[in-house]
Write a protein that holds these residues in place. Structure first.
Motif, PDB file in Angstrom:
ATOM      1  N   LEU A  33      10.634 -19.611 -37.911  1.00 17.97           N
ATOM      2  CA  LEU A  33      10.636 -19.437 -36.464  1.00 17.97           C
ATOM      3  C   LEU A  33       9.261 -19.781 -35.923  1.00 17.97           C
ATOM      4  CD1 LEU A  33      12.614 -16.057 -36.390  1.00 17.97           C
ATOM      5  CD2 LEU A  33      13.484 -18.351 -35.906  1.00 17.97           C
ATOM      6  N   PRO A  34       9.233 -20.294 -34.675  1.00 17.42           N
ATOM      7  CA  PRO A  34       7.970 -20.814 -34.121  1.00 17.42           C
ATOM      8  C   PRO A  34       6.838 -19.785 -34.122  1.00 17.42           C
ATOM      9  CG  PRO A  34       9.813 -21.391 -32.690  1.00 17.42           C
ATOM     10  CD  PRO A  34      10.354 -20.461 -33.736  1.00 17.42           C
ATOM     11  N   TRP A  35       7.184 -18.506 -34.011  1.00 16.13           N
ATOM     12  CA  TRP A  35       6.159 -17.475 -33.884  1.00 16.13           C
ATOM     13  C   TRP A  35       5.795 -16.850 -35.226  1.00 16.13           C
ATOM     14  CZ3 TRP A  35      10.502 -17.962 -30.864  1.00 16.13           C
ATOM     15  CH2 TRP A  35      11.655 -17.359 -31.364  1.00 16.13           C
ATOM     16  N   ARG A  36       6.353 -17.362 -36.312  1.00 10.85           N
ATOM     17  CA  ARG A  36       6.033 -16.790 -37.606  1.00 10.85           C
ATOM     18  C   ARG A  36       4.880 -17.525 -38.256  1.00 10.85           C
ATOM     19  NH1 ARG A  36      11.789 -14.967 -40.260  1.00 10.85           N
ATOM     20  NH2 ARG A  36      11.985 -13.097 -38.978  1.00 10.85           N
ATOM     21  N   ALA A  37       3.958 -16.776 -38.851  1.00 10.57           N
ATOM     22  CA  ALA A  37       2.824 -17.373 -39.550  1.00 10.57           C
ATOM     23  C   ALA A  37       3.315 -17.987 -40.858  1.00 10.57           C
ATOM     24  CB  ALA A  37       1.775 -16.314 -39.827  1.00 10.57           C
ATOM     25  N   PRO A  38       2.579 -18.990 -41.371  1.00 13.85           N
ATOM     26  CA  PRO A  38       2.902 -19.512 -42.699  1.00 13.85           C
ATOM     27  C   PRO A  38       2.904 -18.369 -43.715  1.00 13.85           C
ATOM     28  CG  PRO A  38       1.245 -20.877 -41.631  1.00 13.85           C
ATOM     29  CD  PRO A  38       1.465 -19.694 -40.745  1.00 13.85           C
ATOM     30  N   SER A  39       3.739 -18.483 -44.722  1.00 12.31           N
ATOM     31  CA  SER A  39       3.905 -17.409 -45.691  1.00 12.31           C
ATOM     32  C   SER A  39       2.563 -16.936 -46.241  1.00 12.31           C
ATOM     33  CB  SER A  39       4.788 -17.908 -46.839  1.00 12.31           C
ATOM     34  OG  SER A  39       5.036 -16.868 -47.736  1.00 12.31           O
ATOM     35  N   ASP A  44      -1.471 -14.395 -35.507  1.00 13.02           N
ATOM     36  CA  ASP A  44      -2.311 -14.062 -34.360  1.00 13.02           C
ATOM     37  C   ASP A  44      -1.607 -12.992 -33.511  1.00 13.02           C
ATOM     38  OD1 ASP A  44      -3.731 -13.992 -31.988  1.00 13.02           O
ATOM     39  OD2 ASP A  44      -3.136 -16.019 -31.359  1.00 13.02           O
ATOM     40  N   PRO A  45      -2.268 -11.850 -33.277  1.00 12.12           N
ATOM     41  CA  PRO A  45      -1.621 -10.760 -32.527  1.00 12.12           C
ATOM     42  C   PRO A  45      -1.094 -11.206 -31.173  1.00 12.12           C
ATOM     43  CG  PRO A  45      -3.652  -9.982 -33.509  1.00 12.12           C
ATOM     44  CD  PRO A  45      -3.592 -11.463 -33.761  1.00 12.12           C
ATOM     45  N   TYR A  46      -1.795 -12.120 -30.512  1.00  8.19           N
ATOM     46  CA  TYR A  46      -1.330 -12.606 -29.211  1.00  8.19           C
ATOM     47  C   TYR A  46       0.018 -13.301 -29.345  1.00  8.19           C
ATOM     48  CZ  TYR A  46      -1.013 -15.652 -25.088  1.00  8.19           C
ATOM     49  OH  TYR A  46      -0.591 -16.308 -23.962  1.00  8.19           O
ATOM     50  N   ARG A  47       0.189 -14.072 -30.401  1.00 12.07           N
ATOM     51  CA  ARG A  47       1.463 -14.764 -30.605  1.00 12.07           C
ATOM     52  C   ARG A  47       2.586 -13.790 -30.942  1.00 12.07           C
ATOM     53  NH1 ARG A  47       0.285 -20.729 -33.042  1.00 12.07           N
ATOM     54  NH2 ARG A  47      -1.741 -21.045 -32.048  1.00 12.07           N
ATOM     55  N   VAL A  48       2.251 -12.778 -31.712  1.00  5.46           N
ATOM     56  CA  VAL A  48       3.260 -11.759 -32.010  1.00  5.46           C
ATOM     57  C   VAL A  48       3.661 -11.053 -30.720  1.00  5.46           C
ATOM     58  CG1 VAL A  48       3.750  -9.638 -33.289  1.00  5.46           C
ATOM     59  CG2 VAL A  48       2.333 -11.434 -34.327  1.00  5.46           C
ATOM     60  N   PHE A  49       2.663 -10.674 -29.960  1.00  8.67           N
ATOM     61  CA  PHE A  49       2.886 -10.016 -28.671  1.00  8.67           C
ATOM     62  C   PHE A  49       3.773 -10.867 -27.764  1.00  8.67           C
ATOM     63  CE2 PHE A  49       0.966 -10.333 -24.316  1.00  8.67           C
ATOM     64  CZ  PHE A  49       1.541  -9.193 -23.756  1.00  8.67           C
ATOM     65  N   LEU A  50       3.392 -12.119 -27.569  1.00  8.28           N
ATOM     66  CA  LEU A  50       4.138 -13.013 -26.684  1.00  8.28           C
ATOM     67  C   LEU A  50       5.589 -13.158 -27.141  1.00  8.28           C
ATOM     68  CD1 LEU A  50       4.132 -15.017 -24.309  1.00  8.28           C
ATOM     69  CD2 LEU A  50       3.334 -16.771 -25.908  1.00  8.28           C
ATOM     70  N   SER A  51       5.776 -13.377 -28.416  1.00  5.64           N
ATOM     71  CA  SER A  51       7.137 -13.568 -28.922  1.00  5.64           C
ATOM     72  C   SER A  51       7.951 -12.275 -28.818  1.00  5.64           C
ATOM     73  CB  SER A  51       7.117 -14.068 -30.361  1.00  5.64           C
ATOM     74  OG  SER A  51       6.536 -13.114 -31.227  1.00  5.64           O
ATOM     75  N   VAL A  63      14.638 -18.168 -26.440  1.00  9.39           N
ATOM     76  CA  VAL A  63      13.200 -17.909 -26.349  1.00  9.39           C
ATOM     77  C   VAL A  63      12.358 -19.104 -26.788  1.00  9.39           C
ATOM     78  CG1 VAL A  63      11.315 -16.595 -27.432  1.00  9.39           C
ATOM     79  CG2 VAL A  63      13.298 -15.390 -26.483  1.00  9.39           C
ATOM     80  N   ALA A  64      12.779 -19.798 -27.809  1.00  6.85           N
ATOM     81  CA  ALA A  64      11.936 -20.816 -28.443  1.00  6.85           C
ATOM     82  C   ALA A  64      11.225 -21.764 -27.463  1.00  6.85           C
ATOM     83  CB  ALA A  64      12.747 -21.584 -29.481  1.00  6.85           C
ATOM     84  N   PRO A  65      11.947 -22.413 -26.548  1.00  9.87           N
ATOM     85  CA  PRO A  65      11.237 -23.346 -25.653  1.00  9.87           C
ATOM     86  C   PRO A  65      10.254 -22.646 -24.710  1.00  9.87           C
ATOM     87  CG  PRO A  65      13.562 -23.157 -25.048  1.00  9.87           C
ATOM     88  CD  PRO A  65      13.411 -22.465 -26.367  1.00  9.87           C
ATOM     89  N   TYR A  66      10.584 -21.435 -24.285  1.00  7.39           N
ATOM     90  CA  TYR A  66       9.670 -20.680 -23.427  1.00  7.39           C
ATOM     91  C   TYR A  66       8.413 -20.299 -24.204  1.00  7.39           C
ATOM     92  CZ  TYR A  66      13.142 -20.122 -19.695  1.00  7.39           C
ATOM     93  OH  TYR A  66      14.030 -20.347 -18.677  1.00  7.39           O
ATOM     94  N   TYR A  67       8.590 -19.895 -25.431  1.00 10.60           N
ATOM     95  CA  TYR A  67       7.448 -19.515 -26.261  1.00 10.60           C
ATOM     96  C   TYR A  67       6.501 -20.708 -26.427  1.00 10.60           C
ATOM     97  CZ  TYR A  67       4.745 -18.232 -30.383  1.00 10.60           C
ATOM     98  OH  TYR A  67       3.722 -17.985 -31.259  1.00 10.60           O
ATOM     99  N   ASP A  68       7.052 -21.858 -26.746  1.00 15.34           N
ATOM    100  CA  ASP A  68       6.221 -23.057 -26.915  1.00 15.34           C
ATOM    101  C   ASP A  68       5.477 -23.392 -25.626  1.00 15.34           C
ATOM    102  OD1 ASP A  68       6.999 -23.316 -29.535  1.00 15.34           O
ATOM    103  OD2 ASP A  68       8.612 -24.734 -29.112  1.00 15.34           O
ATOM    104  N   ALA A  69       6.186 -23.310 -24.500  1.00 16.80           N
ATOM    105  CA  ALA A  69       5.571 -23.664 -23.215  1.00 16.80           C
ATOM    106  C   ALA A  69       4.450 -22.687 -22.857  1.00 16.80           C
ATOM    107  CB  ALA A  69       6.636 -23.676 -22.118  1.00 16.80           C
ATOM    108  N   PHE A  70       4.693 -21.409 -23.067  1.00 22.88           N
ATOM    109  CA  PHE A  70       3.660 -20.406 -22.753  1.00 22.88           C
ATOM    110  C   PHE A  70       2.443 -20.587 -23.641  1.00 22.88           C
ATOM    111  CE2 PHE A  70       4.608 -16.777 -19.855  1.00 22.88           C
ATOM    112  CZ  PHE A  70       5.763 -17.277 -19.282  1.00 22.88           C
TER     113      PHE A  70
END
Length: 365
Positions: A33-39, A44-51, A63-70
């Motif tokens: 998923l776009p908001w998941r860190a590599p294994s 990044d806490p901001y990305r976790v928060f946003l997602s 959510v995916a396209p909105y997450y990328d745009a934000f």
DNA sequence: AATACGTGGCA
DNA sequence: TTGCCAAGTAT
């Protein structure tokens, strides 16, 4: 082993769910998923928060396209905090539950002002931030900071309700399910475990037709032993959804501009842009004309916009008036050209309305 | 504790 | 077509 020595007392005791079994499954089957860190890496806490804010009551696909745009537009919490609220609402338009966007922005400001731009790692401190409730606080703590926390969402509730065959109906069973969920926590890998529970719920332990044969916890699952996993969790009956009616006023200027205003900052569609309309009430308004933004020769269009909100359905009749290019916007209103629609914070219902103003504006995608 | 709060996809 | 459902929070 006294019990085993006496066949009369011996019962088949199902094995307790092993967190390690789920983590092993997750290592093989986790979703990308776009908001998941590599294994192995911490996100990044901001990305976790946003997602996590975006994913509240909202599907991954949506959510995916909105997450990328934000993330592209506001790559860190400072950038988001510095953005005007109107831009955040405009970027959020179509995602729904708009209090999330207002709180997202307020939370970014709070993190910058109260925490020097660094998200706190403690659940308690996270919980004190706007828009962050028990679930999201636990999710950020576990996923971004590897804290021992149980982000109990709908997936967790379904998985736990089935594992232990909890018959109490939601939402009252929530406290009990949380207690049971805490017994499942592993001794490490809290972030992975949280996401493993969600992946299990999303791909195996689904609401309908769960794929029990593929489940790492099929053996200890009480609901499966009972032969009816899809019967859990039990849910209380939901309230009926009434219908409200209204009239929306499509004032179209000679150059194509449409008369628009902003809704009050809180409540339904708070802060979002809209075409002026009567109040939306069950039974409708007896005298729509007194709610028109200005007097003009309003024509009832042969069109009804229907839209379903979370707690009521809406039927909107459309009245249209074509006005000269030099028409003035009443106080609190503004003219917006079609080219400016995308910069406005039009929720989906208003995109449906606007589709009737401009033949070349297709409305919601 | 109960209700307000969006949206789109699916059976 | 209607109802259900999706990584909930605020009041």
């Amino acid at each position: 082993m006294p019990a085993a020595a006496n066949p009369a007392v011996a019962k088949p005791v199902p094995a307790l769910p092993d967190p390690g079994a789920l983590l092993a499954w997750y290592d093989r089957h986790q979703r990308r998923l776009p908001w998941r860190a590599p294994s192995g890496l911490r996100q990044d806490p901001y990305r976790v928060f946003l997602s996590e804010i975006m994913l509240q009551q909202t599907t991954v696909v949506t959510v995916a396209p909105y997450y990328d745009a934000f993330l592209r537009r506001w790559p860190d919490v400072e950038a988001l905090a510095d953005a005007p609220l109107e831009e955040v609402l405009s970027a959020w338009a179509g995602l729904g539950y708009y209090a999330r966007a207002r709180n997202l922005h307020a939370c970014a400001k709070a993190v910058c002002e109260r925490h020097g731009g660094q998200f706190p790692a403690d659940e308690e401190a996270l919980l004190a931030l706007p828009g962050i409730g028990p679930y999201t606080a636990a999710a950020i703590a576990a996923i971004a900071f590897e804290r021992r926390a149980a982000p109990v969402d709908g997936n967790w509730e379904r998985v736990v309700a089935r594992l232990f065959a909890v018959a109490d109906p939601l939402p009252k069973a929530r406290a009990k399910l949380r207690v049971l969920a805490l017994t499942l926590l592993p001794r490490a890998r809290y972030g992975d475990f949280a996401q493993a529970m969600m992946d299990l719920g999303a791909t195996i332990c689904t609401p309908r037709k769960p794929a029990c044969a593929l489940c790492p916890w099929q053996s200890p699952c009480a609901a499966r032993a009972l032969g009816a996993p899809e019967r859990y969790p039990v849910k209380a009956a939901k309230a009926a959804r009434p219908t409200r009616q209204g009239v929306a006023f499509l004032a179209v200027r000679a150059d194509g501009a449409v008369l628009v205003r902003s809704r009050p900052p809180k409540g339904l569609l708070g802060g979002m842009s809209e075409v002026p309309s009567t109040p939306w009430e069950t039974g409708g308004s007896v005298h729509p004309a007194i709610h028109a933004p200005f007097s003009a020769s309003w024509t009832a269009l042969n069109a009804t916009v229907t839209h379903v909100f979370s707690h009521f359905a809406l039927e909107l009749q459309l009245w249209r008036a074509d006005v000269p290019a030099d028409a003035r916007a009443p106080a609190g209103h503004r003219w917006v050209l079609p080219g400016g629609f995308d910069a406005e914070a039009f929720p989906s219902v208003m995109r449906k309305v606007l589709a009737h103003a401009q033949p070349f504006f297709t409305g919601p995608e």
